[in-house]
Design an enzyme around this catalytic site. Structure first.
Site, PDB file in Angstrom:
ATOM      1  N   GLY A  27       0.823  -1.202   0.000  1.00 21.07           N
ATOM      2  CA  GLY A  27       0.000   0.000   0.000  1.00 21.07           C
ATOM      3  C   GLY A  27       0.855   1.248   0.000  1.00 21.07           C
ATOM      4  N   SER A  44       9.064   2.941  -3.192  1.00 18.66           N
ATOM      5  CA  SER A  44       8.653   1.584  -3.573  1.00 18.66           C
ATOM      6  C   SER A  44       9.317   0.522  -2.702  1.00 18.66           C
ATOM      7  CB  SER A  44       9.017   1.336  -5.039  1.00 18.66           C
ATOM      8  OG  SER A  44       8.648   0.030  -5.433  1.00 18.66           O
ATOM      9  N   GLY A  45       8.494  -0.405  -2.178  1.00 22.26           N
ATOM     10  CA  GLY A  45       9.006  -1.599  -1.520  1.00 22.26           C
ATOM     11  C   GLY A  45       9.720  -1.392  -0.208  1.00 22.26           C
ATOM     12  N   HIS A  94      -3.701   3.862  -1.567  1.00 18.49           N
ATOM     13  CA  HIS A  94      -3.936   2.557  -2.201  1.00 18.49           C
ATOM     14  C   HIS A  94      -3.569   1.482  -1.195  1.00 18.49           C
ATOM     15  CE1 HIS A  94      -4.066  -0.785  -4.882  1.00 18.49           C
ATOM     16  NE2 HIS A  94      -2.748  -0.930  -4.963  1.00 18.49           N
ATOM     17  N   ASP A 119     -22.598   8.098   5.631  1.00 15.08           N
ATOM     18  CA  ASP A 119     -21.888   9.213   6.256  1.00 15.08           C
ATOM     19  C   ASP A 119     -20.663   9.648   5.458  1.00 15.08           C
ATOM     20  OD1 ASP A 119     -23.538   9.662   8.436  1.00 15.08           O
ATOM     21  OD2 ASP A 119     -22.428   8.329   9.775  1.00 15.08           O
ATOM     22  N   TYR A 226     -23.065  18.284  11.516  1.00 13.05           N
ATOM     23  CA  TYR A 226     -22.351  17.277  12.300  1.00 13.05           C
ATOM     24  C   TYR A 226     -21.014  17.838  12.784  1.00 13.05           C
ATOM     25  CZ  TYR A 226     -19.900  12.950  13.474  1.00 13.05           C
ATOM     26  OH  TYR A 226     -19.192  11.973  14.126  1.00 13.05           O
TER      27      TYR A 226
END
Length: 231
Positions: A27, A44-45, A94, A119, A226
């Site tokens: 992610g 990355s990674g 992601h 919501d 809210y």
């Protein structure tokens, strides 16, 4: 360069394992400075707990590295496609969170069954169409972004701040990286609730549209009430 945004994106990435949205390095979170046209994204990674804020990579909207010693996330072209298309988005997440990814692998959208969903998402959370062989074998990550943009051709990405990529996993966004993470957590919970709802009654219908509107607009409408007033 962009030290504050780097720190925000770094901290936002650390929330992914905290909320159990990722396994290993599955992610990433990014954020954009709209004035400068620059994006900060996870390398990355790299394991989350090995990262520092200085490891965040700065790229322009064409994917050129502007600052950083590490390679940016392999999903960077997807993030960039979304930033180019959705001008109000300030942060993108992601993940391969289990419940949302299960819906994506099934190629199923997530209907709004209850107020938790309403919501945050004003209606069904869509799933993209399957990508074509040409898209997969071509500029795959960029085409992933393009198929998401296509899915939102007649939708407001700020009213439905997330999508399931067919056979892949979710992408979620918000006005900034932290809000995007918040939406990613909510999406995972909503996906779990939806599946459990269907396990109790597979004939459950989507919630009443009046109730859907009431819950969404009380938090996000012009007359939203809210929470506390910002001072």
């Amino acid at each position: 360069m962009l030290e504050q945004l780097k720190e925000t994106v770094f901290k936002a990435n650390l929330y992914l394992p905290k909320y159990q949205l990722v396994t290993f390095t599955w992610g990433n979170v990014s954020g954009i400075d709209r004035e400068k046209g620059l994006v900060v994204i996870k390398p990355s990674g790299v394991e989350y707990f090995e990262m520092k804020s200085k490891d965040m990579v700065v790229v322009d909207l064409e994917g050129n590295i502007v600052e950083g010693d590490l390679k940016p996330s392999s999903d960077t072209p997807t993030h960039l496609a979304l930033y180019r298309a959705f001008d109000k988005v300030g942060g993108i997440v992601h993940t391969h969170s289990v419940w949302a990814t299960a819906w994506a692998q099934a190629g199923k959208e997530i209907p709004a069954y209850g107020t938790t969903h309403a919501d945050y998402f004003h209606g069904t959370i869509p799933c993209t169409r399957p990508m074509t062989e040409t898209e997969i074998l071509g500029d795959y990550e960029k085409e992933t972004g393009n198929v998401i943009v296509e899915t939102f051709r007649n939708k407001d990405p700020m009213s439905i701040p997330g999508v399931l990529v067919h056979s892949h996993a979710p992408f979620v966004w918000g006005k900034d990286p932290m809000e995007a993470v918040h939406h990613a957590v909510v999406l995972e919970e909503v996906a779990k609730m939806a599946q459990k709802t269907l396990s109790i009654s597979e004939r459950t219908l989507p919630m009443d549209s009046v109730l859907l509107d009431r819950h969404f607009y009380r938090k996000h409408g012009q007359a939203a009430y809210y929470g506390q007033e910002k001072r």
